[in-house]
Design a protein around this motif. Structure first.
Motif, PDB file in Angstrom:
ATOM      1  N   SER A 222       0.810  -1.220   0.000  1.00 47.28           N
ATOM      2  CA  SER A 222       0.000   0.000   0.000  1.00 47.28           C
ATOM      3  C   SER A 222       0.838   1.261   0.000  1.00 47.28           C
ATOM      4  O   SER A 222       0.303   2.366  -0.051  1.00 47.28           O
ATOM      5  CB  SER A 222      -0.920   0.006   1.230  1.00 47.28           C
ATOM      6  OG  SER A 222      -0.163   0.183   2.420  1.00 47.28           O
ATOM      7  N   GLY A 223       2.156   1.112   0.066  1.00 50.41           N
ATOM      8  CA  GLY A 223       3.051   2.252   0.101  1.00 50.41           C
ATOM      9  C   GLY A 223       3.430   2.705   1.500  1.00 50.41           C
ATOM     10  O   GLY A 223       4.204   3.656   1.656  1.00 50.41           O
ATOM     11  N   ALA A 224       2.899   2.045   2.534  1.00 49.63           N
ATOM     12  CA  ALA A 224       3.251   2.402   3.912  1.00 49.63           C
ATOM     13  C   ALA A 224       4.691   1.991   4.197  1.00 49.63           C
ATOM     14  O   ALA A 224       5.156   0.938   3.757  1.00 49.63           O
ATOM     15  CB  ALA A 224       2.305   1.720   4.895  1.00 49.63           C
ATOM     16  N   ILE A 225       5.411   2.820   4.943  1.00 43.89           N
ATOM     17  CA  ILE A 225       6.813   2.561   5.242  1.00 43.89           C
ATOM     18  C   ILE A 225       6.926   1.419   6.247  1.00 43.89           C
ATOM     19  O   ILE A 225       6.338   1.467   7.324  1.00 43.89           O
ATOM     20  CB  ILE A 225       7.497   3.819   5.801  1.00 43.89           C
ATOM     21  CG1 ILE A 225       7.449   4.941   4.774  1.00 43.89           C
ATOM     22  CG2 ILE A 225       8.944   3.523   6.183  1.00 43.89           C
ATOM     23  CD1 ILE A 225       7.877   6.297   5.330  1.00 43.89           C
ATOM     24  N   LEU A 226       7.666   0.391   5.881  1.00 40.37           N
ATOM     25  CA  LEU A 226       7.951  -0.722   6.787  1.00 40.37           C
ATOM     26  C   LEU A 226       9.239  -0.487   7.562  1.00 40.37           C
ATOM     27  O   LEU A 226       9.312  -0.740   8.764  1.00 40.37           O
ATOM     28  CB  LEU A 226       8.080  -2.028   6.001  1.00 40.37           C
ATOM     29  CG  LEU A 226       6.816  -2.562   5.335  1.00 40.37           C
ATOM     30  CD1 LEU A 226       7.155  -3.725   4.421  1.00 40.37           C
ATOM     31  CD2 LEU A 226       5.801  -2.984   6.387  1.00 40.37           C
ATOM     32  N   ARG A 227      10.247  -0.025   6.865  1.00 39.37           N
ATOM     33  CA  ARG A 227      11.552   0.178   7.489  1.00 39.37           C
ATOM     34  C   ARG A 227      12.409   1.035   6.573  1.00 39.37           C
ATOM     35  O   ARG A 227      12.133   1.152   5.371  1.00 39.37           O
ATOM     36  CB  ARG A 227      12.244  -1.166   7.753  1.00 39.37           C
ATOM     37  CG  ARG A 227      12.603  -1.956   6.499  1.00 39.37           C
ATOM     38  CD  ARG A 227      12.972  -3.400   6.786  1.00 39.37           C
ATOM     39  NE  ARG A 227      11.821  -4.175   7.242  1.00 39.37           N
ATOM     40  CZ  ARG A 227      11.015  -4.856   6.409  1.00 39.37           C
ATOM     41  NH1 ARG A 227      11.225  -4.848   5.102  1.00 39.37           N
ATOM     42  NH2 ARG A 227      10.003  -5.537   6.878  1.00 39.37           N
TER      43      ARG A 227
END
Length: 549
Positions: A222-227
């Protein structure tokens, strides 16, 4: 009347030890035994979270600790890359009660892992000792789309050492607290918004210089930052990124002297560049000269001319040279004297520098951003986030800000609605701690009689008063002996807000959760006192307490 307290007092040191064996957990557990109460909690705002505790026993055999505190050695597989058993410890949704366990043996090379939303996958490889395959920072890893993080630790007969590091990546925030002979030590989590700010800074840096800083930002579908990964884990080679800076440094030190103080037994070494190599007089480079390193050498601090030669003079010089290169401070004022000639304000000022490290230190409160980030001017404050205690009594780790503090003495503004361990008092009178057989183990406070009290500093009740005081209690008091636990604010004679009357409930380790209604409002921050009254001898043990809305 004969009580546990009077028996122990009358016996003397040797007799007390013998009597303690005949009485139910009447003395503190042996200091020689490996026993560490651990608290794990999800305070991250994430959904369901899973924890894992991995490490190796003192023989070097890898394995995992389960929720009962037992270490399970990995079984040697018959085929490569075989999944391990599920050793996850479910922590539930954010704000769930902490999971407590007691680690019953020493572990080396340990990690406490957290994953949000889904479990991590671990694998094993066959060998004389099986190999544990941990989550890796490559897109082909099965955990790539899982939101995970970890802290590192070693627990041995010398100490508990645990740290939060950004040498590999910046991800979900972790907080830690320990108690023990070194006092209370706390490591704060990554500040809110820091991960997004570091990611944004790297993307902006890519737009400015074209280097693949933006490729260090890993996102989910979804484009959310994981790391955000350190450049040593970049999926895209940085190529000749450092070349122009190295050319300037090598040119400058052809006619200037660079002095590196090893800040220890090896002394200082001075050198210049000749024939393309930086050569220090009197330093044996073990056949590997200090030629111009590659980008991978600089970011990793362990290869090429910056290889780690170990605890010798070359290794000490290499650490300081690698730090100076990552910080690009070899050409600033004072840069010819490393590391004492420059200040942290002079780090990362050149356009060519380790911008990941620059942004980590700009937005994070603590944590190494590359392997030799502990190098600095003599007497400078460390940038790492670690705790170290030679005789720990508790260790709590939370994903997100610390909530449950295990056996942590409450500090300013600690929530009154956290689970507060009785032994975490900031002051006391008349009580003793002892080994506890309740769920989670650790210590409880016992030998409590009339006139004793416990103080817990600066508990924050917030703007709305609680409805109940809840305590975990046990009693093996003599027949007819009972007493009251009175909860008072700000002093032993301050306003009373709750009371529990308690007597023998079947044994000093027969634990029972007992609620009491709040009888006077409590809001804001107060010191909380548990004041004990009775007309007999010892009447109660207490493991923990909390307040509830």
């Amino acid at each position: 009347m004969v009580t546990r307290r009077s028996l122990i007092a009358a016996a003397g040191a040797t007799g007390a030890a013998a009597l303690a064996g005949a009485l139910p957990l009447a003395s503190r557990a042996s200091a020689a035994a490996a026993s560490l109460p651990i608290s794990l909690q999800n305070n991250s705002g994430q959904g369901n979270v899973y924890a894992y505790i991995s490490g190796a026993d003192t023989s070097g055999w890898p394995g995992f600790v389960t929720a009962d505190g037992v270490f399970h050695r990995l079984q040697n597989p018959s085929a490569p890359v075989t999944p391990t058993a599920d050793y996850s410890i479910p922590l539930g949704a954010s704000g769930s009660a902490p999971v407590r366990l007691t680690l019953g043996q020493y572990l080396i090379g340990g990690r406490v892992w957290f994953s949000a939303g889904r479990k991590l996958q671990f694998f094993r490889n066959p060998g004389t000792v099986p190999g544990l395959v941990q989550p890796a920072l490559v897109s082909s890893d099965p955990n790539w789309q899982t939101n995970w993080t970890f802290c590192e630790f070693t627990y041995n007969s010398a100490n508990l050492y645990a740290n939060i590091s950004y040498v590999d990546m910046v991800a979900l925030p972790i907080a830690m607290t320990s108690t023990g002979s070194a006092g209370t030590q706390t490591v704060s989590p990554l500040p809110s918004g820091a991960l997004a700010a570091i990611a944004s800074g790297l993307r902006s840096q890519h737009a400015a210089d074209g280097a693949p800083w933006d490729h260090l930002v890993a996102t989910d579908s979804s484009g959310a930052i994981l790391r955000v990964m350190a450049p040593g884990h970049s999926p895209t080679d940085f190529g000749g990124y450092w070349n122009s800076y190295l050319d300037r440094v090598w040119s400058h030190y052809q006619s200037h002297t660079l002095t590196i103080d090893t800040q220890g037994a090896f002394g200082a070494f001075s050198g210049t560049v000749s024939n393309g190599a930086l050569t220090f007089a009197g330093l044996n480079t073990n056949g590997v000269p200090f030629t111009k390193p590659s980008a991978a050498d600089i970011f990793g601090c362990a290869s090429g001319p910056l290889y780690n030669s170990g605890p010798d003079a070359r290794g000490a010089v290499t650490a300081r040279l690698a730090a100076a290169l990552n910080r690009s401070n070899l050409l600033v004022s004072g840069g010819a004297s490393q590391p004492n000639g420059v200040t942290p304000a002079q780090y990362y000022q050149d356009p060519i520098t380790n911008h990941y490290a620059r942004l980590v230190h700009e937005h994070a409160n603590i944590g190494y951003a590359f392997p030799y980030d502990d190098v600095g001017p003599s007497g400078s404050a460390p940038v790492d986030g670690h705790i170290q205690d030679p005789a720990p009594t508790s260790w709590s780790i939370s994903l997100g800000p610390g909530g449950d503090s295990g056996s942590t003495p409450p500090g300013d503004g600690t929530s009154a609605y956290a689970t507060i361990q009785a032994e975490s008092h900031s002051a006391q009178s008349g009580t003793q701690t002892e080994a506890c057989s309740d769920t989670g183990g650790g210590l409880d406070v016992g030998y409590i009689a009339g006139g004793d009290w416990l103080k817990y500093s600066a508990l924050d009740f917030g703007s709305a008063s609680p409805r109940q005081f809840v305590a975990r209690l046990a009693s093996g008091a003599d027949p007819g002996v009972s007493g009251a636990i009175r909860v008072r604010l700000d002093s032993t004679t301050g306003p009373q807000i709750a009371e529990i009357d308690f007597a023998n409930n079947g044994g000093w380790q027969n634990w029972q959760t007992v609620p009491a209604n709040i009888t006077a409002a409590a809001t804001g921050v107060h010191d909380v006192y548990l004041v004990f009254t009775n007309a007999g001898g010892d009447f109660v043990n207490i493991n923990w307490f909390t307040f509830q809305h």
